[in-house]
Design an enzyme around this catalytic site. Structure first.
Site, PDB file in Angstrom:
ATOM      1  N   LYS A 201      36.675  44.497  50.076  1.00  0.00           N
ATOM      2  CA  LYS A 201      36.159  44.303  48.713  1.00  0.00           C
ATOM      3  C   LYS A 201      36.857  43.088  48.120  1.00  0.00           C
ATOM      4  CE  LYS A 201      36.601  46.627  44.231  1.00  0.00           C
ATOM      5  NZ  LYS A 201      36.645  47.915  43.558  1.00  0.00           N
TER       6      LYS A 201
HETATM    7  C1  R5P Z   1      41.031  48.251  40.693  1.00  0.00           C
HETATM    8  O1  R5P Z   1      41.955  47.980  41.356  1.00  0.00           O
HETATM    9  C2  R5P Z   1      40.138  49.307  41.052  1.00  0.00           C
HETATM   10  O2  R5P Z   1      40.274  49.492  42.418  1.00  0.00           O
HETATM   11  C3  R5P Z   1      38.669  49.145  40.755  1.00  0.00           C
HETATM   12  O3  R5P Z   1      37.984  49.949  41.648  1.00  0.00           O
HETATM   13  C4  R5P Z   1      38.135  47.761  40.879  1.00  0.00           C
HETATM   14  O4  R5P Z   1      38.861  46.859  40.122  1.00  0.00           O
HETATM   15  C5  R5P Z   1      36.632  47.679  40.562  1.00  0.00           C
HETATM   16  O5  R5P Z   1      36.388  47.875  39.296  1.00  0.00           O
HETATM   17  P1  R5P Z   1      35.874  46.730  38.316  1.00  0.00           P
HETATM   18  O6  R5P Z   1      34.476  46.426  38.708  1.00  0.00           O
HETATM   19  O7  R5P Z   1      35.980  47.351  36.963  1.00  0.00           O
HETATM   20  O8  R5P Z   1      36.777  45.548  38.487  1.00  0.00           O
END
Ligand code: R5P
Length: 293
Positions: A201
């Site tokens: 990711k």
């Molecule tokens: C952050 O470390 C978390 O793992 C979240 O899952 C990630 O940041 C994704 O969330 P957002 O789209 O709000 O950034």
């Protein structure tokens, strides 16, 4: 007592045995169980996924939009292909009748009050199997203070995952003062893939994102980041999948939207049906209006 079966006669001699490759990039040599779990995260038809990330509380507590998961998130969670969350929220808030795939946050330790890269492995593989997870997510801080420790967290989870058929999602975490450019993300994503992450990711960047996906041999899902206007978030998701991402893992841009239910459906159309950002935004506005009536 059933009659004993006679020997079979129809061996379909003219039909060659199928020997299809697995639909996900770089994943063909994985074992059956791991592929099956990945096929529950990524839609085999589109080859992509919409992951809904609601794991923010593991380091920052009750985030805006996640104060009450049962009230605010569960109503639209079925529109996601996958829910990404902690085991605490899964056990306490999500009914076991929720049958979409689950990706569990498996690293943690420091809160927002401390150095965030100082994470450890935060759950056991046995509990992940007990909870029927389809993957475990671990934060990797390339260039961060505890870079090696975080990479070691990932490789230990990958070794455990290989033993039991559990894919590991490496999440590239970028420190506040670090450059968010293609060169950095190529480096971070490639390190995660080289060391065995099943998928990665990472953040979208306007310049050179296609070189990040091209140089990463396993699927990449786009992280959402901080809340931006819906049309911009839909454009970002569109650009990411058109430039090689295998889907998105979005949190705030969905659960902090004025209409999370409309937004997640619009994101789904962008990801799975290649809808243009403009059409997806019209869809969002339309669903949002209908939701009020
Ligand atoms: C952050 O470390 C978390 O793992 C979240 O899952 C990630 O940041 C994704 O969330 P957002 O789209 O709000 O950034």
């Amino acid at each position: 007592m059933p009659e004993v079966d006679k020997e079979g006669k129809d061996f379909c001699l003219k039909v060659p045995a199928k020997n299809d490759g697995f639909f996900l990039k770089g994943s063909n040599s994985l074992d059956w169980g791991m592929k099956n779990r990945l096929a529950r995260i990524f839609n085999p038809e589109s080859g992509r996924t919409v992951m809904l990330a609601i794991d923010h509380g593991y380091f920052q507590g009750p985030t805006t939009g996640l104060e009450r998961i049962d009230v605010k998130v569960l109503p639209f969670a079925p529109y996601a292909d996958t829910l990404m969350l902690t085991r605490g929220i899964l056990r306490s808030q999500v009914p076991p009748s929720y049958i979409k795939s689950i990706v569990l946050r498996a690293s943690g330790g420091p809160s927002i009050l401390k150095e965030l890269s100082n994470e450890q492995i935060a759950m056991d593989m046995e509990d992940a199997l007990r909870l029927n997870a389809c993957a475990l997510a671990v934060q990797v801080f390339i260039g961060g203070e505890y870079e090696t420790q975080s990479v070691h967290n990932m490789t230990r989870l990958i070794d455990m995952g290989m033993r039991y058929g559990m894919p590991i999602l490496a999440v590239t975490a970028v420190g506040k003062d670090m450059a968010r450019d293609a060169r950095y993300f190529r480096l971070a994503c490639r390190i995660c893939a080289e060391l065995g992450a099943a998928y990665v990711k990472t953040y979208y960047i306007p310049d050179g994102f296609e070189t990040v996906t091209a140089s990463c041999p396993v699927p990449i899902v786009m992280a959402g980041g901080k809340k931006i206007p819906e049309i911009d978030a839909l454009t970002m998701a569109h650009n990411a999948v058109q430039q090689g991402a295998s889907g998105v893992d979005m949190g705030r841009n969905i659960f902090q939207s004025e209409s999370p239910e409309a937004m997640i459906q619009a994101v789904g159309a962008v990801v799975h049906e290649n809808l243009s950002p403009q059409h997806a935004h019209e869809m969002y506005l339309d669903l949002k209006t209908k939701g009020r009536t």
